[in-house]
Scaffold this active site. Sequence first.
Site, mmCIF file in Angstrom:
data_model
loop_
_atom_site.group_PDB
_atom_site.id
_atom_site.type_symbol
_atom_site.label_atom_id
_atom_site.label_comp_id
_atom_site.label_asym_id
_atom_site.label_seq_id
_atom_site.Cartn_x
_atom_site.Cartn_y
_atom_site.Cartn_z
ATOM 1 N N LYS A 1 3.377 -13.367 -3.890
ATOM 2 C CA LYS A 1 2.358 -13.878 -4.814
ATOM 3 C C LYS A 1 2.826 -15.176 -5.463
ATOM 4 O O LYS A 1 2.045 -16.098 -5.655
ATOM 5 C CB LYS A 1 2.022 -12.832 -5.877
ATOM 6 C CG LYS A 1 1.251 -11.671 -5.279
ATOM 7 C CD LYS A 1 0.647 -10.776 -6.323
ATOM 8 C CE LYS A 1 -0.133 -9.662 -5.651
ATOM 9 N NZ LYS A 1 -0.620 -8.667 -6.584
ATOM 10 N N LYS B 1 -1.768 -7.363 4.607
ATOM 11 C CA LYS B 1 -2.468 -6.132 4.209
ATOM 12 C C LYS B 1 -3.854 -6.455 3.639
ATOM 13 O O LYS B 1 -4.059 -7.533 3.068
ATOM 14 C CB LYS B 1 -1.638 -5.327 3.209
ATOM 15 C CG LYS B 1 -1.508 -5.976 1.865
ATOM 16 C CD LYS B 1 -1.073 -4.989 0.800
ATOM 17 C CE LYS B 1 -1.147 -5.677 -0.543
ATOM 18 N NZ LYS B 1 -1.581 -4.950 -1.666
ATOM 19 N N LYS C 1 -7.555 -6.830 -2.394
ATOM 20 C CA LYS C 1 -8.671 -7.118 -3.292
ATOM 21 C C LYS C 1 -8.725 -8.596 -3.639
ATOM 22 O O LYS C 1 -9.765 -9.121 -3.971
ATOM 23 C CB LYS C 1 -8.455 -6.378 -4.624
ATOM 24 C CG LYS C 1 -8.441 -4.896 -4.525
ATOM 25 C CD LYS C 1 -8.258 -4.269 -5.909
ATOM 26 C CE LYS C 1 -6.904 -3.611 -6.014
ATOM 27 N NZ LYS C 1 -6.852 -2.447 -6.877
HETATM 28 P P1 TYM Z 1 -2.751 -1.656 -6.492
HETATM 29 O O1 TYM Z 1 -3.848 -1.570 -7.474
HETATM 30 O O2 TYM Z 1 -2.408 -2.989 -5.910
HETATM 31 O O3 TYM Z 1 -3.060 -0.689 -5.297
HETATM 32 C C1 TYM Z 1 -3.401 0.654 -5.546
HETATM 33 C C2 TYM Z 1 -2.881 1.542 -4.438
HETATM 34 O O4 TYM Z 1 -3.490 1.173 -3.196
HETATM 35 C C3 TYM Z 1 -2.481 0.972 -2.213
HETATM 36 N N1 TYM Z 1 -2.925 -0.097 -1.303
HETATM 37 C C4 TYM Z 1 -3.012 0.047 0.013
HETATM 38 N N2 TYM Z 1 -2.772 1.092 0.830
HETATM 39 C C5 TYM Z 1 -2.992 0.910 2.147
HETATM 40 N N3 TYM Z 1 -3.431 -0.267 2.690
HETATM 41 C C6 TYM Z 1 -3.678 -1.334 1.909
HETATM 42 N N4 TYM Z 1 -4.114 -2.476 2.420
HETATM 43 C C7 TYM Z 1 -3.471 -1.216 0.502
HETATM 44 N N5 TYM Z 1 -3.629 -2.048 -0.546
HETATM 45 C C8 TYM Z 1 -3.286 -1.343 -1.649
HETATM 46 C C9 TYM Z 1 -1.255 0.540 -3.008
HETATM 47 O O5 TYM Z 1 -0.070 0.741 -2.290
HETATM 48 C C10 TYM Z 1 -1.370 1.423 -4.222
HETATM 49 O O6 TYM Z 1 -0.821 2.702 -3.962
HETATM 50 N N6 TYM Z 1 1.508 -1.342 -9.073
HETATM 51 C C11 TYM Z 1 0.419 -0.575 -8.509
HETATM 52 C C12 TYM Z 1 -0.310 0.258 -9.528
HETATM 53 C C13 TYM Z 1 0.574 1.081 -10.372
HETATM 54 C C14 TYM Z 1 1.237 2.293 -10.002
HETATM 55 C C15 TYM Z 1 1.947 2.709 -11.157
HETATM 56 C C16 TYM Z 1 1.272 3.044 -8.823
HETATM 57 C C17 TYM Z 1 0.876 0.836 -11.670
HETATM 58 N N7 TYM Z 1 1.705 1.804 -12.131
HETATM 59 C C18 TYM Z 1 2.716 3.884 -11.143
HETATM 60 C C19 TYM Z 1 2.041 4.219 -8.823
HETATM 61 C C20 TYM Z 1 2.743 4.618 -9.961
HETATM 62 C C21 TYM Z 1 -0.561 -1.527 -7.874
HETATM 63 O O7 TYM Z 1 -0.574 -2.695 -8.138
HETATM 64 O O8 TYM Z 1 -1.449 -0.948 -7.058
#
Ligand code: TYM
Length: 327
Positions: A112, A194, A197
Amino acid sequence: MLRVLTALKPTNILHIGNYFGAIEPFLQQQKTGDSNFLFIADYHSITVPQDPDELRKNILFATAAYLAAGVDPEKTTLFQQSYLQEHTELAWILNCVASMGEVERMTQYKDKARVKGETVSVGLFDYPVLMAADILLYDTEIVPVGEDQKQHVELARDLAERFNKRFGETFVIPKPMIRKQGARIMGLDDPEKKMSKSAPSEKNYISLMDDEATVLRKIKSAVTDSEGTIRFDESRKAVANLMTIYSLVTEKSMEEIETEFAGKGYGDFKIALAGHITAFLKPMQDKINSLLKNEDELRNIIKQGAGKARSIAQKKMIEVRKKIGVS
Ligand code: TYM
């Protein structure tokens, strides 16, 4: 008791990568687990600029989406992160345990930051530490996430181990739970990256709210290759990705899909895939729309969830403050 916790950022709209990477595996755990936590990671969203009204809307949308997907507030503590100041408080303490070097090694930040250069926020750099706090605050054992978050859960493990060594047994060491297939859904327009969003083109992802025509348009324009066959081979990234999505929405194996499309080309495959995705999403979309009609009820659910989470978080912070010598 097995504590399972995950979270998603309420940034823009959720896509099928989020669903299959994190929400569905969480729902599997909810079936058998006896202590499940899912929260809306709003303080993670603001690591990149957010329009406040848009963010408020996205928080409600996320709440409705989780409920529509099958999250049961009786079995899962569903809440909004910013209700609990303990998350940011513990993040600060863990900032003082984490080293610059290990946080700099996080590949997601590097990716990023490369795009944003020096305008990247300190929050974006530091967000894996906030994520570690989110996890460790609740004595989490299992963290269902997509592949891209594995490194962050490993950082949480490292910080927990270091803290425990320095101050005595305090945190449970968490483990990431990453599904075999579907943990990394790739962009439809670029199978090297990947699905995301924040991708520049809408053709990159299928949103959970895309209608039939949009899904068909996006799938039709998805990148393929010149081989022209429906055959699963991981090195054929674009076709392997589309076949993975097909398999996830139909629960068919790769062999079944290959047999179904033997002698057929991408045109037939894409039309069938778009139809299955729409059939998969439609019931969830109807539920989301109906839940969004009662915003107060949604707010109530995440507020009640925050109340349940608070008693655990407060207890943990009393222990942490004592251990580090500030109380
Ligand atoms: P975030 O919001 O970017 O993504 C949420 C979840 O979706 C999964 N994900 C994917 N899985 C498969 N293919 C994809 N293309 C794809 N894009 C996203 C991510 O791996 C994630 O599981 N930091 C985290 C949010 C968070 C969190 C936490 C997660 C904050 N605190 C504590 C677990 C535990 C995040 O940015 O997810």
